[in-house]
Design an enzyme around this catalytic site. Structure first.
Site, PDB file in Angstrom:
ATOM      1  N   ASP A 244      10.720-107.205 -77.688  1.00 15.31           N
ATOM      2  CA  ASP A 244      11.408-106.226 -78.816  1.00 15.31           C
ATOM      3  C   ASP A 244      11.350-106.988 -80.289  1.00 15.31           C
ATOM      4  O   ASP A 244      11.279-108.413 -80.175  1.00 15.31           O
ATOM      5  CB  ASP A 244      12.606-105.676 -78.456  1.00 15.31           C
ATOM      6  CG  ASP A 244      13.045-104.658 -79.185  1.00 15.31           C
ATOM      7  OD1 ASP A 244      12.304-104.024 -80.229  1.00 15.31           O
ATOM      8  OD2 ASP A 244      14.078-103.921 -79.180  1.00 15.31           O
TER       9      ASP A 244
ATOM     10  N   ASP B 109      14.286-100.127 -70.972  1.00 13.75           N
ATOM     11  CA  ASP B 109      15.061-101.262 -70.688  1.00 13.75           C
ATOM     12  C   ASP B 109      16.452-101.087 -70.830  1.00 13.75           C
ATOM     13  O   ASP B 109      16.966-100.405 -71.699  1.00 13.75           O
ATOM     14  CB  ASP B 109      14.600-102.547 -71.475  1.00 13.75           C
ATOM     15  CG  ASP B 109      14.957-102.063 -72.944  1.00 13.75           C
ATOM     16  OD1 ASP B 109      14.757-101.116 -73.684  1.00 13.75           O
ATOM     17  OD2 ASP B 109      15.888-102.924 -73.569  1.00 13.75           O
TER      18      ASP B 109
HETATM   19  N1  PRF Z   1      14.508-100.094 -81.968  1.00 12.95           N
HETATM   20  C1  PRF Z   1      14.021-101.436 -81.504  1.00 12.95           C
HETATM   21  N2  PRF Z   1      14.680-101.730 -80.278  1.00 12.95           N
HETATM   22  C2  PRF Z   1      15.812-101.025 -79.608  1.00 12.95           C
HETATM   23  C3  PRF Z   1      15.954-100.052 -80.223  1.00 12.95           C
HETATM   24  C4  PRF Z   1      15.599 -99.329 -81.388  1.00 12.95           C
HETATM   25  O1  PRF Z   1      15.581 -98.293 -82.087  1.00 12.95           O
HETATM   26  C5  PRF Z   1      17.051 -99.133 -79.007  1.00 12.95           C
HETATM   27  C6  PRF Z   1      17.770 -98.008 -79.424  1.00 12.95           C
HETATM   28  N3  PRF Z   1      18.285 -97.365 -78.216  1.00 12.95           N
HETATM   29  C7  PRF Z   1      17.255-100.140 -78.598  1.00 12.95           C
HETATM   30  N4  PRF Z   1      16.350-101.120 -78.616  1.00 12.95           N
HETATM   31  N5  PRF Z   1      13.241-102.293 -82.083  1.00 12.95           N
END
Ligand code: PRF
Length: 373
Positions: free
Chosen positions: A93, A267
């Site tokens: 992420d 996740d």
């Molecule tokens: N963007 C990113 N990671 C995330 C979210 C998002 O909106 C969320 C929202 N539930 C969890 N992880 N980049």
């Protein structure tokens, strides 16, 4: 194994999809649950165990790994797979979630975001380009664009601003990622709970012809019914031949209801974090082992489970470990929870293949409602 990144749909049942993502480091069976390994570790678990439970892919975080131990260091040590001893696919992420969760520690503008480290207070800048650079240094297989996730409820104007910024950052992220055979960068649909903004985001990202698409900005304070409504309205605008990933979701019920609407990947910290807080997810629903009613209960959490933690230890023992703050409590309950999550995903995958997803969904929900007491 080919060096391509491919998504094949194997079966559908209503809107639920059974598929397979193949990439050089392995195949991800979808619908898939990806255990969260924020700092290069799925907390309280050996990665061999995580694998044995049926996890095809785990998640890592740009934000945490950039602060500690540093992306350049991980790269010098052979990349995240080698560093953590997980040779299978890894999704990372981008840092977009921390724009929301660490709102007090960051400054945002068109260029990107500046974070004050929660570790030592030093400053780090994350732009769409730097986030992709970090994900490349980690050698991540599925990378995320940098986006701005915002909390709900929020004003339409604020939701629209963050969604439009996320679209511009998607373009910059895609350019920085370039063309990497065997790897993918996913775009992230934003737009809060406003359907026309969700559709604009989904359509603009679809036009970029990315290899996969995420739904971000949900499970951020809205009721479950709002999240499910947004999914129902948004998914038809997301390319059906690409994987669709719902970020940061959720409870077992969220997973079941979202697969029913066409989500392929999830996740969430829920099974791992809840395990470290004394909560067990099983076939019978959620059980709080801290509760005094378990103190004399010789029964295991579920005698029919394949997971030793769930099947072989008494509730009385687990209760004792939780109350005594023993690290084994978090280990056994995390193991139980990930085992349950992965068995739920496996159950959904076979039900879709057999064309009995609706029955599986109602049977599973009935068992949760019945409980076991
Ligand atoms: N963007 C990113 N990671 C995330 C979210 C998002 O909106 C969320 C929202 N539930 C969890 N992880 N980049």
């Amino acid at each position: 194994m080919s060096d391509e990144f491919r998504f094949n749909l194997i079966a559908t049942d209503g809107k639920a999809r059974r598929g397979e993502i193949t990439m050089p480091r392995g195949t991800v069976r979808t619908p898939a649950f990806m255990p969260v390994g924020t700092a290069g570790t799925v907390k309280a678990m050996y990665l061999d165990q995580v694998r044995d439970l049926g996890s095809d892919i785990i998640l890592g975080n740009v934000y945490h790994l950039m602060l500690r131990p540093g992306a350049e260091r991980v790269a010098r040590l052979g990349g995240l797979h080698e560093f953590a001893r997980w040779p299978y696919p890894i999704l990372t992420d981008s840092g977009g979630f921390q724009i929301m969760s660490l709102a007090d520690l960051r400054k945002l503008d068109e260029r990107g975001v500046k974070f004050k480290s929660h570790v030592d207070g030093s400053e780090y800048e994350l732009t769409p380009e730097r986030s992709i650079e970090i994900q490349n240094l980690l050698d991540s297989d599925i990378q995320m664009q940098l986006d701005e996730c915002i909390r709900l409820p929020a004003e339409r104007a604020e939701i629209e601003r963050a969604m439009e910024l996320s679209l511009r950052w998607a373009e910059r992220s895609a350019k920085a990622f370039g063309n990497q055979p065997g790897k993918a960068m996913f775009g992230i649909v934003q737009g809060g709970d406003v359907i026309d903004l969700r559709l604009r985001s989904a359509e603009a990202l679809a036009a970029m012809d990315l290899k996969g698409y995420s739904v971000g900005g949900l499970a951020v304070g809205e009721p479950q019914e709002v999240m499910l409504k947004v999914l129902e309205e948004t998914l038809p605008a997301m390319p059906g031949e690409k994987p669709r990933y719902l970020m940061g979701v959720g409870t077992p019920d969220d997973l079941l209801q979202s697969v029913a609407r066409g989500i392929d990947m999830f996740d969430c910290v829920m099974p791992t974090r809840a395990g470290r807080h004394g909560l067990a997810y099983t076939r019978f629903g959620k059980i709080n082992l801290r509760n005094a009613r378990h103190a004399d209960d010789p029964r295991p959490l579920d005698e029919t489970s394949d997971c030793p933690a769930t099947r072989d230890y008494s509730r009385a023992y687990l209760h004792h470990l939780v109350r005594a703050n023993e690290s084994l409590a978090g280990m056994l309950l995390t193991w139980t929870n990930l085992a349950y999550y992965q068995s739920l995903m496996a159950g959904m995958r076979s039900a879709i293949e057999a064309g009995r997803f609706a029955d599986f969904r109602s049977e599973t929900m009935e068992a949760w409602a019945r409980g076991d007491i």
